[in-house]
Design a protein around this motif. Structure first.
Motif, short mmCIF file in Angstrom:
data_model
loop_
_atom_site.label_atom_id
_atom_site.label_comp_id
_atom_site.label_asym_id
_atom_site.label_seq_id
_atom_site.Cartn_x
_atom_site.Cartn_y
_atom_site.Cartn_z
N GLY A 1 0.78 -1.23 0.00
CA GLY A 1 0.00 0.00 0.00
C GLY A 1 0.81 1.28 0.00
N MET A 2 2.14 1.18 -0.07
CA MET A 2 2.97 2.38 -0.11
C MET A 2 2.82 3.06 -1.46
SD MET A 2 4.07 1.99 2.91
CE MET A 2 4.85 0.95 4.16
N ASP A 3 2.61 4.37 -1.46
CA ASP A 3 2.32 5.09 -2.70
C ASP A 3 3.54 5.66 -3.39
OD1 ASP A 3 -0.82 5.33 -2.72
OD2 ASP A 3 -0.21 5.72 -0.66
N HIS A 4 4.59 5.93 -2.63
CA HIS A 4 5.74 6.63 -3.21
C HIS A 4 6.95 6.35 -2.34
CE1 HIS A 4 8.33 10.15 -4.20
NE2 HIS A 4 7.79 10.01 -5.40
N ILE A 5 8.14 6.36 -2.96
CA ILE A 5 9.40 6.13 -2.23
C ILE A 5 10.38 7.23 -2.61
CG2 ILE A 5 11.28 4.54 -1.74
CD1 ILE A 5 9.50 2.26 -2.67
N THR A 6 11.05 7.81 -1.61
CA THR A 6 12.09 8.81 -1.85
C THR A 6 13.44 8.21 -1.49
OG1 THR A 6 10.63 10.70 -1.48
CG2 THR A 6 12.99 11.07 -1.19
N PHE A 7 14.35 8.25 -2.45
CA PHE A 7 15.72 7.79 -2.25
C PHE A 7 16.68 8.98 -2.31
CE2 PHE A 7 13.54 4.19 -4.28
CZ PHE A 7 13.88 3.14 -3.45
N TYR A 8 17.83 8.82 -1.66
CA TYR A 8 18.90 9.81 -1.70
C TYR A 8 20.14 9.12 -2.26
CZ TYR A 8 15.78 12.65 1.10
OH TYR A 8 14.69 13.36 1.54
N ASN A 9 20.67 9.65 -3.34
CA ASN A 9 21.72 8.97 -4.09
C ASN A 9 23.10 9.53 -3.76
OD1 ASN A 9 23.32 7.63 -5.95
ND2 ASN A 9 22.63 8.86 -7.69
N TYR B 1 9.91 16.18 6.24
CA TYR B 1 9.33 17.49 5.97
C TYR B 1 8.90 17.63 4.52
CZ TYR B 1 10.33 19.27 10.60
OH TYR B 1 10.34 19.48 11.96
N ARG B 2 9.62 16.98 3.62
CA ARG B 2 9.26 17.03 2.19
C ARG B 2 7.92 16.35 1.95
NH1 ARG B 2 12.43 18.42 -1.99
NH2 ARG B 2 14.21 18.56 -0.56
N SER B 3 7.63 15.31 2.73
CA SER B 3 6.39 14.54 2.57
C SER B 3 5.21 15.16 3.30
CB SER B 3 6.61 13.11 3.10
OG SER B 3 7.72 12.50 2.48
N PHE C 1 1.49 13.50 2.01
CA PHE C 1 1.14 12.13 2.39
C PHE C 1 0.64 12.14 3.82
CE2 PHE C 1 4.38 11.95 -0.86
CZ PHE C 1 3.90 10.96 -1.74
N SER C 2 -0.27 11.23 4.10
CA SER C 2 -0.82 11.17 5.46
C SER C 2 0.15 10.49 6.42
CB SER C 2 -2.15 10.42 5.47
OG SER C 2 -1.98 9.08 5.01
N HIS C 3 0.97 9.57 5.90
CA HIS C 3 1.92 8.84 6.75
C HIS C 3 3.25 8.67 6.02
CE1 HIS C 3 -1.94 7.72 8.58
NE2 HIS C 3 -1.26 7.51 9.69
N VAL C 4 4.30 8.51 6.81
CA VAL C 4 5.65 8.31 6.28
C VAL C 4 6.29 7.13 7.02
CG1 VAL C 4 7.97 9.27 6.10
CG2 VAL C 4 6.00 10.72 5.61
N ALA C 5 6.85 6.19 6.25
CA ALA C 5 7.60 5.05 6.81
C ALA C 5 9.08 5.29 6.55
CB ALA C 5 7.15 3.74 6.18
N LEU C 6 9.90 5.21 7.58
CA LEU C 6 11.34 5.41 7.44
C LEU C 6 12.02 4.04 7.53
CD1 LEU C 6 10.06 8.04 9.09
CD2 LEU C 6 12.42 8.80 8.87
N LEU C 7 12.51 3.55 6.38
CA LEU C 7 13.00 2.18 6.28
C LEU C 7 14.34 2.11 5.57
CD1 LEU C 7 9.66 0.48 5.07
CD2 LEU C 7 10.55 0.52 7.41
N ASP C 8 15.04 0.99 5.76
CA ASP C 8 16.22 0.65 4.98
C ASP C 8 15.83 -0.33 3.89
OD1 ASP C 8 17.65 2.24 6.68
OD2 ASP C 8 18.51 0.58 7.84
N LEU C 9 16.73 -0.54 2.94
CA LEU C 9 16.43 -1.43 1.82
C LEU C 9 16.28 -2.89 2.23
CD1 LEU C 9 18.76 0.08 -0.93
CD2 LEU C 9 16.25 0.09 -0.91
N ASP C 10 16.77 -3.25 3.40
CA ASP C 10 16.65 -4.64 3.86
C ASP C 10 15.53 -4.81 4.89
OD1 ASP C 10 17.84 -3.27 5.92
OD2 ASP C 10 19.56 -4.62 6.14
N GLU C 11 14.58 -3.88 4.93
CA GLU C 11 13.51 -3.92 5.92
C GLU C 11 12.14 -3.79 5.26
OE1 GLU C 11 15.97 -1.69 9.55
OE2 GLU C 11 14.71 -0.52 8.19
N ILE C 12 11.17 -4.52 5.81
CA ILE C 12 9.79 -4.45 5.35
C ILE C 12 8.88 -4.50 6.57
CG2 ILE C 12 7.94 -5.69 4.12
CD1 ILE C 12 9.79 -4.44 2.18
N VAL C 13 7.93 -3.57 6.66
CA VAL C 13 6.90 -3.64 7.70
C VAL C 13 5.87 -4.68 7.27
CG1 VAL C 13 5.08 -2.41 8.91
CG2 VAL C 13 7.25 -1.26 8.43
#
Length: 528
Positions: free
Chosen positions: A278-286, A335-337, A341-353
């Motif tokens: 159900g996640m709508d969008h993902i922001t990455f920092y390169n 702050y950008r979100s 968006f109503s909610h923000v999940a802060l995750l690493d690439l090896d993690e899934i809620v």
């Protein structure tokens, strides 16, 4: 009789001499005590006079330097010296904060700046602050009207004793552009390992009758011409707007990608599985990534599902600053979100809620709302469960090379004991209720909001990684098989294969190679 009376007289004389000696000794002792008391008192007085004199000279020096400044600043700031620049563990909307900075420092007259206007306003890119003694960079700016109105700048600089800076607000009216300056307050973000540099906020307060600027520069008095100019996000002309976030829209924030990350299949799995959740969008920092990963992400960017921001911060990771300055990235994403968006999940690439009883995170939060009052909930915390990669692959998998390569399907054995909340946990938050985001929990909420610790039978954080301390000792711990992720098995396989077919030629992706299954004896535990 005469001899008896003589003896009595002699005895009385002896007693008188002893008594006199005792009295003299007591008098001498009293005199010594008085002398010591006055000596100590005299030393204290001299010390106080010396300190007052030193303080006076110090204030005079600061006063002279203040006269040389390119910008006006309130006297209270000069008297406080550099102590006002950094504060930690202090709520921004607390009475102490307002009284120690906002109320005591009433932003005395603004001074119109004549700084160079040729530098364009940018957003989401590191820019330097000129004229500082130490490294100082700024990345983005946000208008924040919750509580005390301010422009909040994401930055990175020295953790303790940073350079003093000013916020230069830019205003335009017709063809005329002018700037006004206010003292900036640096707030070091708490998780910094006491390294030399830290991610930080620069707080630029706005007077009650002052509208937010469209852009801001961070300057030092040694450099009146700015080397940076930031677009102010969440710009609203009204003083205290009331925007509403779209309901049920969830953003995922991922810390900076580095070490030329090249796990193409895992990246596809992360994006597609989060989309199924159900996640709508993902922001990455390169920071650094392989050409294949860059190609994959650009495909999702074109679909509006991913944003990638450049992240080349000129600070040595783990030596000068914590892990590529990840806390600046996490808070920037928060702050950008906000209000998008109503909610923000802060995750690493090896993690899934991973919810236990629901198909999507939106359904999970609705389900939680039927059991708890979540109206004031600022974040949901999920306990960490290690799915160690050294444990055996799941025995039910087919010979399909994609199925045998997706980590959420191959690794179904996890550590039986979960970490407590705030230890390796991750969270999903309401961004407008959060002041400062941490890696494993929220450091500071808007007053009146807090965290719900999600029970492990409702949802957990699936964390796929090798033993955290090296070696293979971790797999000796008690474990259980957890196939909750199999709920998405067929859908995930279909999506990943479809994407792979679509992008394999364009992004030079190599077909997954069948790998031998990992098999070994493990210590199991029957779930209670």
């Amino acid at each position: 009789m005469r001899s008896v009376s003589g003896c009595l007289c002699q005895e009385q004389d002896d007693m008188a001499r002893v008594s006199g000696r005792v009295l003299r000794e007591r008098a001498n002792m009293s005199f010594c005590i008085v002398v010591i008391f006055f000596a100590v008192f005299f030393v204290i007085v001299l010390t106080e006079i010396f300190l007052i004199d030193q303080s006076s000279r110090s204030r005079n020096r600061r006063g002279h330097s203040r006269l040389r400044s390119n910008y006006d600043e309130a006297v209270i700031i000069a008297q406080h010296g550099e102590d006002y620049l950094v504060y930690q563990n202090l709520a921004e909307d607390s009475k102490n904060y307002k009284s120690s900075y906002m109320a005591q420092n009433p932003l005395l007259p603004y001074r119109t700046s004549t700084a160079n206007l040729t530098i364009p306003a940018k957003d989401g890119v590191w820019q330097s602050v000129a004229g500082t003694r130490y490294k100082f960079f700024v990345f983005s700016a946000y208008y924040d009207w919750r509580g005390t109105r301010m422009v909040r700048v994401m930055a990175a600089t020295k953790t303790r004793g940073p350079d003093r800076v000013w916020c230069l607000f830019w205003y335009s009216k017709g063809n005329n552009t002018h700037g006004i300056t206010v003292p900036g307050k640096i707030k070091a973000i708490r998780e910094n390992w006491n390294l030399k540099y830290s991610a930080c906020f620069i707080l630029c307060p706005l007077q009650p009758d002052l509208s937010p600027p469209k852009s801001v520069s961070i300057v030092t008095r040694l450099s009146p011409t700015p080397a940076n100019r930031l677009v102010v996000n969440h710009y609203y002309p009204s003083l205290k707007p009331t925007p509403t976030s779209p309901p049920g829209k969830i953003e995922v924030c991922v810390k900076p990608i580095h070490f030329y990350y090249n796990q193409s299949l895992r990246m596809l799995e992360f994006i597609e599985l989060n989309n199924l959740l159900g996640m709508d969008h993902i922001t990455f920092y390169n920071d650094t990534m392989s050409p294949q990963i860059d190609c994959i992400l650009h495909h999702y960017i074109a679909e509006g599902k991913v944003t990638v921001l450049p992240w080349r911060l000129d600070m040595a990771s783990q030596r000068e600053i914590r892990t590529e300055g990840l806390f600046a990235a996490l808070n920037d994403c928060l702050y950008r979100s906000m209000y998008k968006f109503s909610h923000v999940a802060l995750l690493d690439l090896d993690e899934i809620v991973m919810p236990r009883h629901n198909d999507t995170i939106q359904q999970f939060m609705e389900w939680m709302g039927t059991r708890l009052n979540t109206k004031s909930t600022g974040s949901y915390s999920f306990q960490n469960a290690f799915f160690y990669l050294q444990w055996p692959d799941d025995e039910s998998l087919t010979e399909d090379p994609f199925e045998n390569s997706l980590i959420s399907l191959t690794k179904t054995r996890r550590r039986a004991k979960l970490h407590p909340h705030k230890q390796r946990s991750k969270y999903i938050c309401r961004p407008e209720y959060v002041i400062e985001a941490g890696n494993h929990f929220v450091w500071e909420f808007v007053p009146g909001h807090g965290t719900v610790n999600v029970p492990s039978d409702a949802a957990i954080l699936n964390h796929y990684r090798v033993c955290e301390f090296g070696g293979d000792d971790c797999i000796k711990s008690a474990s259980v098989v957890d196939r909750t992720a199999f709920r998405y098995r067929e859908r995930l396989l279909h999506r990943v294969k479809e994407r792979w077919t679509q992008l394999s030629h364009k992004c030079s992706l190599q077909h997954p190679i069948p790998k031998p299954k990992i098999t070994r004896k493990v210590k199991t535990k029957t779930p209670s």
